[in-house]
Design an enzyme around this catalytic site. Structure first.
Site, short mmCIF file in Angstrom:
data_model
loop_
_atom_site.label_atom_id
_atom_site.label_comp_id
_atom_site.label_asym_id
_atom_site.label_seq_id
_atom_site.Cartn_x
_atom_site.Cartn_y
_atom_site.Cartn_z
N GLU A 163 20.18 32.44 -0.33
CA GLU A 163 20.85 33.90 -0.52
C GLU A 163 20.91 34.27 -1.96
O GLU A 163 20.51 35.49 -2.25
CB GLU A 163 22.31 33.79 -0.04
CG GLU A 163 22.38 34.13 1.64
CD GLU A 163 23.80 34.58 2.02
OE1 GLU A 163 24.22 35.32 1.73
OE2 GLU A 163 24.50 33.68 2.77
N ASN A 239 26.92 34.31 9.55
CA ASN A 239 26.02 33.63 9.93
C ASN A 239 26.51 32.15 9.24
O ASN A 239 25.86 32.08 8.19
CB ASN A 239 24.58 34.11 9.60
CG ASN A 239 24.09 35.39 10.28
OD1 ASN A 239 23.11 35.40 10.73
ND2 ASN A 239 24.95 36.20 10.24
#
Length: 363
Positions: A163, A239
């Site tokens: 990320e 998630n």
């Protein structure tokens, strides 16, 4: 005693969005969940983090064009532009028809143009709130606590969490907002006189909401600003990895621990701030890797009142009474009576762990 302020809410849990899945196929599943929500009398529906695509931060990509296809463009002139795209416009149209507000996570490419015409883009892991009563997006949140790393791990078998490679930490903070049209008889600004005691209007206006994304739920610093603003419901999509081979434990042991930490974080956040929590997963197998489920609705006392039973597309529904927030806020978590700011300085001054001084041998 507070009057009842009930809303039927739901988590639209989704199974994996595979790399080969079409945007249209994903959208069709989301629309189906919204139709099911309407049948259950839902007024507020939450979709997961990065609901419109696969969880692409597990993939190592270097081609800008390949990366670009996962992002939705926005700008200061059109901060909610995603709602006008083919990827989300059908959700807006269905929501308007059914009378359902929704929260939705997506990858945002924010484009700025300066006075000299120079264009810059910044990518965020973002969620927005669409209000039927307002007829538009009324709130946006960008994920603050990005997990993982910028560069991939060397072990080819490792679960990659990149990320930090694809997103910039959010810059909007933790701003609560009011959502119109969800409860009848809500006080409006025009109903309140200049001499009205603010304490007499608490819990009587339009519902106060907050938003988080995934890893944010693990950080107490993310929850407290919402509690201080009087938020009655925090919505969070996620998630979350079920198993990463580079870490200790069997797949079963890691998944069990991940589910425990998920529940612990969600229940603690609600309990310690006296608010409802609506948590929604993208779960199950996705591109050969696995994500936990556990979509849930948590009350202001920290109790789970509804939870998913599958690892796929599923609606988790509960009718919640926002008035229940007053119970903990009038007692142990009455911030005005019990908080002690003079002792919290370190929390806002220090980022990393810094051990205190060593003891001398004479002790």
């Amino acid at each position: 005693m507070a009057t009842s302020r009930t809303i039927t809410v739901a988590a639209a849990q989704m199974g994996g969005n595979q790399l080969g899945d079409s945007r249209t196929g994903i959208l069709d599943r989301m629309l189906k969940l919204m139709d099911q929500a309407a049948e259950a009398g839902v007024r507020l529906l939450a979709y997961p983090e990065l609901a419109l695509t696969t969880f692409f931060p597990t993939q190592y990509m270097t081609d800008p064009e390949q990366i670009k296809k996962y992002f939705e463009p926005t700008s200061p002139l059109e901060p909610f532009a995603v709602l006008s795209t083919p990827h989300a416009r059908p959700l807006v149209e269905r929501a308007n028809k059914l009378g359902i507000d929704f929260y939705m996570g997506f990858a945002e490419r924010w484009t700025m143009t300066d006075e000299d015409g120079k264009i810059t883009t910044t990518d965020y892991n973002t969620t927005i709130y669409y209000s039927v009563a307002a007829g538009k997006g009324i709130a946006k949140y960008r994920k603050v606590h990005l997990p993982g790393s910028k560069e991939p791990l060397e072990d080819p078998k490792a679960f990659q969490q990149l990320e930090k490679r694809y997103f910039t930490p959010g810059d909007l903070g933790f701003q609560a907002f009011r959502a119109p049209g969800l409860v009848e008889g809500a006080l409006k600004e025009e109903d309140i006189g200049s001499d009205t005691d603010p304490k007499t209007t608490v819990g009587k206006g339009d519902p106060i909401l907050g938003m988080l994304i995934c890893n944010d739920r693990r950080w107490p610093e993310a929850w407290r600003p919402y509690g201080l603003q009087g938020a009655e419901l925090v919505i969070e999509g996620y998630n979350t990895t079920a198993w990463a081979p580079q870490y200790p434990g069997t797949p079963e042991e890691q998944q069990s621990l991940a589910e425990f930490h998920h529940r612990l974080s969600c229940q603690a956040g609600s309990y310690q701030n006296g608010l409802w929590g609506l948590h929604v997963a993208k779960c199950g197998e996705e591109n050969g890797q696995f994500l936990i489920g556990g979509s849930m609705i948590v009350d202001p006392l920290g109790r789970v009142v509804a939870e998913s039973r599958t690892m796929g597309d599923e609606l988790v529904v509960a009718t919640i009474d926002l008035a229940l927030c007053r119970r903990p806020r009038d007692r142990v978590f009455n911030f005005e009576k019990h908080r002690r700011l003079e002792h919290y300085g370190l929390v806002g001054q220090q980022v990393g762990l810094e051990e205190i001084a060593f003891l001398g041998r004479s002790i």
